[in-house]
Design a protein around this motif. Structure first.
Motif, PDB file in Angstrom:
ATOM      1  N   GLY A   1     -17.478 -60.925 -46.550  1.00 38.04           N
ATOM      2  CA  GLY A   1     -18.144 -60.740 -45.066  1.00 38.04           C
ATOM      3  C   GLY A   1     -18.198 -62.110 -44.075  1.00 38.04           C
ATOM      4  N   THR A   2     -16.965 -63.082 -44.848  1.00 35.03           N
ATOM      5  CA  THR A   2     -17.366 -63.773 -43.831  1.00 35.03           C
ATOM      6  C   THR A   2     -17.344 -64.509 -42.515  1.00 35.03           C
ATOM      7  N   VAL A   3     -15.681 -63.454 -42.527  1.00 33.70           N
ATOM      8  CA  VAL A   3     -15.108 -63.455 -41.783  1.00 33.70           C
ATOM      9  C   VAL A   3     -14.451 -61.694 -41.608  1.00 33.70           C
TER      10      VAL A   3
ATOM     11  N   GLU B   1     -19.897 -68.563 -30.580  1.00 38.14           N
ATOM     12  CA  GLU B   1     -21.019 -69.006 -31.687  1.00 38.14           C
ATOM     13  C   GLU B   1     -21.754 -68.855 -31.983  1.00 38.14           C
ATOM     14  N   ALA B   2     -22.295 -67.154 -31.722  1.00 38.31           N
ATOM     15  CA  ALA B   2     -23.203 -67.105 -32.958  1.00 38.31           C
ATOM     16  C   ALA B   2     -23.319 -65.974 -33.776  1.00 38.31           C
ATOM     17  N   GLY B   3     -21.388 -65.816 -34.207  1.00 35.56           N
ATOM     18  CA  GLY B   3     -21.575 -64.528 -35.359  1.00 35.56           C
ATOM     19  C   GLY B   3     -20.959 -65.261 -36.353  1.00 35.56           C
ATOM     20  N   VAL B   4     -19.835 -64.330 -36.837  1.00 37.85           N
ATOM     21  CA  VAL B   4     -19.118 -65.042 -37.966  1.00 37.85           C
ATOM     22  C   VAL B   4     -17.508 -65.106 -37.519  1.00 37.85           C
ATOM     23  N   PRO B   5     -16.871 -65.565 -38.378  1.00 30.55           N
ATOM     24  CA  PRO B   5     -15.296 -65.787 -37.370  1.00 30.55           C
ATOM     25  C   PRO B   5     -14.541 -64.762 -36.865  1.00 30.55           C
ATOM     26  N   GLN B   6     -13.954 -64.287 -35.915  1.00 33.79           N
ATOM     27  CA  GLN B   6     -13.251 -63.181 -36.105  1.00 33.79           C
ATOM     28  C   GLN B   6     -11.845 -62.653 -35.795  1.00 33.79           C
ATOM     29  N   VAL B   7     -10.972 -62.585 -36.297  1.00 32.78           N
ATOM     30  CA  VAL B   7      -9.477 -62.131 -37.080  1.00 32.78           C
ATOM     31  C   VAL B   7      -8.810 -61.251 -36.027  1.00 32.78           C
ATOM     32  N   LEU B   8      -7.701 -61.852 -35.303  1.00 34.93           N
ATOM     33  CA  LEU B   8      -7.126 -60.485 -34.777  1.00 34.93           C
ATOM     34  C   LEU B   8      -5.584 -60.357 -35.338  1.00 34.93           C
ATOM     35  N   PHE B   9      -5.022 -59.612 -35.995  1.00 34.90           N
ATOM     36  CA  PHE B   9      -3.475 -59.553 -36.445  1.00 34.90           C
ATOM     37  C   PHE B   9      -3.452 -57.989 -35.294  1.00 34.90           C
TER      38      PHE B   9
ATOM     39  N   THR C   1      -0.911 -64.345 -49.832  1.00 36.51           N
ATOM     40  CA  THR C   1      -1.015 -65.657 -49.983  1.00 36.51           C
ATOM     41  C   THR C   1      -1.090 -66.413 -48.954  1.00 36.51           C
ATOM     42  N   ARG C   2      -1.032 -66.124 -47.384  1.00 38.95           N
ATOM     43  CA  ARG C   2      -1.386 -66.175 -46.061  1.00 38.95           C
ATOM     44  C   ARG C   2      -2.789 -66.372 -45.736  1.00 38.95           C
ATOM     45  N   VAL C   3      -3.006 -64.656 -46.536  1.00 34.21           N
ATOM     46  CA  VAL C   3      -4.172 -64.302 -46.124  1.00 34.21           C
ATOM     47  C   VAL C   3      -5.624 -65.473 -46.671  1.00 34.21           C
ATOM     48  N   ARG C   4      -4.864 -66.158 -48.318  1.00 39.16           N
ATOM     49  CA  ARG C   4      -6.366 -67.133 -48.744  1.00 39.16           C
ATOM     50  C   ARG C   4      -5.573 -68.052 -48.042  1.00 39.16           C
ATOM     51  N   ALA C   5      -4.900 -68.054 -47.755  1.00 41.06           N
ATOM     52  CA  ALA C   5      -4.790 -70.724 -47.054  1.00 41.06           C
ATOM     53  C   ALA C   5      -5.665 -70.579 -45.425  1.00 41.06           C
ATOM     54  N   LEU C   6      -6.090 -68.634 -44.972  1.00 41.01           N
ATOM     55  CA  LEU C   6      -6.419 -68.638 -43.672  1.00 41.01           C
ATOM     56  C   LEU C   6      -8.155 -68.523 -43.766  1.00 41.01           C
ATOM     57  N   LEU C   7      -8.332 -67.842 -44.944  1.00 44.36           N
ATOM     58  CA  LEU C   7      -9.823 -68.052 -44.850  1.00 44.36           C
ATOM     59  C   LEU C   7      -9.939 -69.569 -45.262  1.00 44.36           C
ATOM     60  N   THR C   8      -9.267 -69.960 -46.673  1.00 47.41           N
ATOM     61  CA  THR C   8      -9.607 -71.473 -46.693  1.00 47.41           C
ATOM     62  C   THR C   8      -9.921 -71.493 -45.662  1.00 47.41           C
ATOM     63  N   SER C   9      -9.293 -72.023 -44.602  1.00 46.45           N
ATOM     64  CA  SER C   9      -9.490 -72.901 -43.404  1.00 46.45           C
ATOM     65  C   SER C   9     -10.544 -72.516 -42.184  1.00 46.45           C
TER      66      SER C   9
ATOM     67  N   ALA D   1      -2.370 -57.120 -43.347  1.00 47.81           N
ATOM     68  CA  ALA D   1      -3.802 -58.171 -43.062  1.00 47.81           C
ATOM     69  C   ALA D   1      -4.786 -57.982 -42.644  1.00 47.81           C
ATOM     70  N   ALA D   2      -5.316 -57.149 -42.546  1.00 46.67           N
ATOM     71  CA  ALA D   2      -6.735 -57.371 -42.311  1.00 46.67           C
ATOM     72  C   ALA D   2      -7.502 -57.115 -43.024  1.00 46.67           C
ATOM     73  N   ALA D   3      -7.436 -55.645 -43.772  1.00 51.33           N
ATOM     74  CA  ALA D   3      -7.750 -54.871 -44.799  1.00 51.33           C
ATOM     75  C   ALA D   3      -7.712 -55.936 -46.117  1.00 51.33           C
ATOM     76  N   LEU D   4      -6.832 -57.334 -45.486  1.00 54.87           N
ATOM     77  CA  LEU D   4      -7.067 -57.818 -47.489  1.00 54.87           C
ATOM     78  C   LEU D   4      -8.095 -58.929 -47.270  1.00 54.87           C
ATOM     79  N   LEU D   5      -8.106 -59.361 -45.781  1.00 54.79           N
ATOM     80  CA  LEU D   5      -8.912 -60.311 -45.031  1.00 54.79           C
ATOM     81  C   LEU D   5     -10.304 -60.116 -45.295  1.00 54.79           C
ATOM     82  N   ASN D   6     -10.617 -59.139 -44.822  1.00 53.29           N
ATOM     83  CA  ASN D   6     -11.911 -58.329 -45.303  1.00 53.29           C
ATOM     84  C   ASN D   6     -12.559 -58.088 -46.221  1.00 53.29           C
ATOM     85  N   GLN D   7     -11.137 -57.646 -47.343  1.00 53.08           N
ATOM     86  CA  GLN D   7     -11.689 -57.484 -48.791  1.00 53.08           C
ATOM     87  C   GLN D   7     -12.035 -59.131 -49.841  1.00 53.08           C
TER      88      GLN D   7
END
Length: 333
Positions: free
Chosen positions: A229-231, A199-207, A322-330, A219-225
Motif C-alpha cells: 500500500g505504500t505505492v 503531491e498529496a497521495g502515495v506514489p503511483q506507477v503505471l506499467f 527483481t526489477r519491481v523490488r529495485a523500483l520499490l526501493t527507489s 508487474a503491477a500485481a507484484l508491486l502492489n503486493q
C-alpha cells in the motif's frame, strides 16, 4: 456464340491499385517475413528482444534448441542479412542485438501479431453484435448513475468519460457480459486520474505494454503486493487484448488471490493515466507514451509470459520481481 461477359466499370475499379503497397516496399517486407519463417529464428529473435542486457551472446542462443553451433550461426546470419539484427564480436563470442530501425517492427511482431496468431478462441461475431445492440441503454443508465453519485464533478464530463471508457473497452472485448462493471471500474479510475493531486497521495506507477494481458499486469500485481500500500501500481495497453493471458492469470492468483486475479482486465492507455502517474514503465514492447513534465519514464526489456514455456514464465516472473523490488526501493527510501 456471342460473348456476353460484362466487363467491370473501368473508372470504378481503377483506384484500388493505387492503395496497394509499393513494389520496392513489398519486396523488402517479403524478404523480412521470409527470414522469420522458421521457429528457431523467431525464438532467437524473441530472446534477443527481451534480454535485459539489450543483446544476447550466441552462446546463450545456442541453448534454445539442440542444434549445432554452425546451425545457430546460419539462422542468425539470415536475420542479420535482412537488417533485423546487428552483431559485434568480443573475444571468442559474437553478441547480437535488434537494429534500432527494426525495433518497433519486432515489437509489433512479438507483442501483437504473435499472441493473436496462436490464440485458439473463436470469434463469436454474430452473438457479440447482438449483445452490443442491447448495451447502449445500460451504458446510458450507468453514466447517469455515476453523474448523480459524483455530483462534485461536472455532469457532462462524467457522462463523457463513461461513454469513452465503454468505447475503449468494447473494441477488444469478445465477451460482453462483464462490460458494464468493467466500464464502471475503468471510468471511476479515469475520473480519479483527472482529479489526482500528485503531491498529496502515495506514489503511483503505471506499467504499459501493447496488450496489457501479460507482463504489465504481472508487474503491477507484484508491486502492489510487495509495497503493502505504500505505492499504487496500475497497468494499461496501447492495443489491449480481450482478456489476461491464462499463464498470467494463474500467476496473478498466486500473487493476489482468486478475487483480485478475476477482476484483472486489459485497459486502454489514456493520457490521463500517464498524467496521474509518478512513474511510467514500458515493458520493452516499443510503446510510446505521452511525455508529461514531472513524470519519470523507464523501459524494461521483459519477456512475454504469454508465449513462454512454463520454465520461461517462471524466469520472466522472477526477472520482473527483481526489477519491481529495485523500483520499490527507489520510491520509498
Amino acid at each position: 456464340m456471342t460473348d456476353t461477359t460484362v466487363l467491370p466499370d473501368a473508372e470504378a475499379c481503377a483506384p484500388s491499385s493505387t492503395h496497394a503497397i509499393g513494389q520496392d516496399a513489398a519486396t523488402t517486407v517479403a524478404g523480412a517475413l521470409k527470414s522469420l519463417a522458421d521457429p528457431l529464428r523467431l525464438r532467437m529473435l524473441s530472446a534477443i528482444a527481451t534480454d535485459p542486457r539489450g543483446e544476447s551472446c550466441v552462446c546463450d542462443l545456442a541453448e534454445l534448441a539442440e542444434v549445432s553451433q554452425p546451425t545457430v550461426s546460419h539462422h542468425l546470419k539470415v536475420l542479420k542479412d535482412t537488417g533485423i539484427l546487428a552483431s559485434e564480436r568480443r573475444g571468442t563470442w559474437v553478441w547480437y542485438r535488434i537494429t534500432p530501425a527494426r525495433q518497433r517492427a519486432v515489437a509489433a511482431l512479438l507483442d501483437a501479431f504473435a499472441p493473436a496468431a496462436v490464440s485458439d478462441e473463436p470469434e463469436q461475431a454474430e452473438a457479440r453484435a447482438e449483445a452490443l445492440r442491447d448495451m447502449d441503454a445500460r451504458v446510458t443508465r450507468l453514466a447517469e448513475e455515476l453523474a448523480d453519485e459524483l455530483s462534485d464533478l461536472n455532469r457532462d464530463l462524467v457522462i463523457a468519460i463513461v461513454r469513452e471508457s465503454y468505447a475503449g473497452l468494447v473494441r477488444s472485448a469478445k465477451v460482453t457480459q462483464h462490460l458494464i462493471p468493467l466500464t464502471e471500474r475503468f471510468a471511476r479510475q479515469r475520473l480519479a486520474d483527472l482529479t489526482r493531486n500528485r503531491e498529496a497521495g502515495v506514489p503511483q506507477v503505471l506499467f504499459v505494454c501493447v496488450q496489457n494481458a501479460g507482463r504489465s499486469q504481472l508487474a503491477a500485481a507484484l508491486l502492489n503486493q510487495l509495497s503493502g500500500g505504500t505505492v499504487i501500481a496500475r497497468s494499461a495497453g496501447s492495443t489491449p487484448a480481450s482478456d489476461v493471458h491464462p499463464h498470467v492469470r494463474s500467476l496473478l492468483t498466486e500473487i493476489a488471490g482468486d478475487q483480485d486475479a478475476e477482476t484483472a482486465f486489459p485497459k486502454p492507455l489514456t493520457d490521463d493515466a500517464v498524467r496521474a502517474a509518478d512513474v511510467v514503465i514500458t515493458m520493452g514492447c516499443g510503446d510510446v507514451c505521452p511525455i508529461i513534465p514531472g513524470v519519470r519514464y523507464e523501459d524494461w526489456a521483459a519477456g512475454d509470459p504469454a508465449l513462454a514455456s512454463p520454465e520461461g514464465v517462471a524466469a520472466i516472473r522472477d526477472d520482473i520481481e527483481t526489477r519491481v523490488r529495485a523500483l520499490l526501493t527507489s520510491l520509498t527510501n
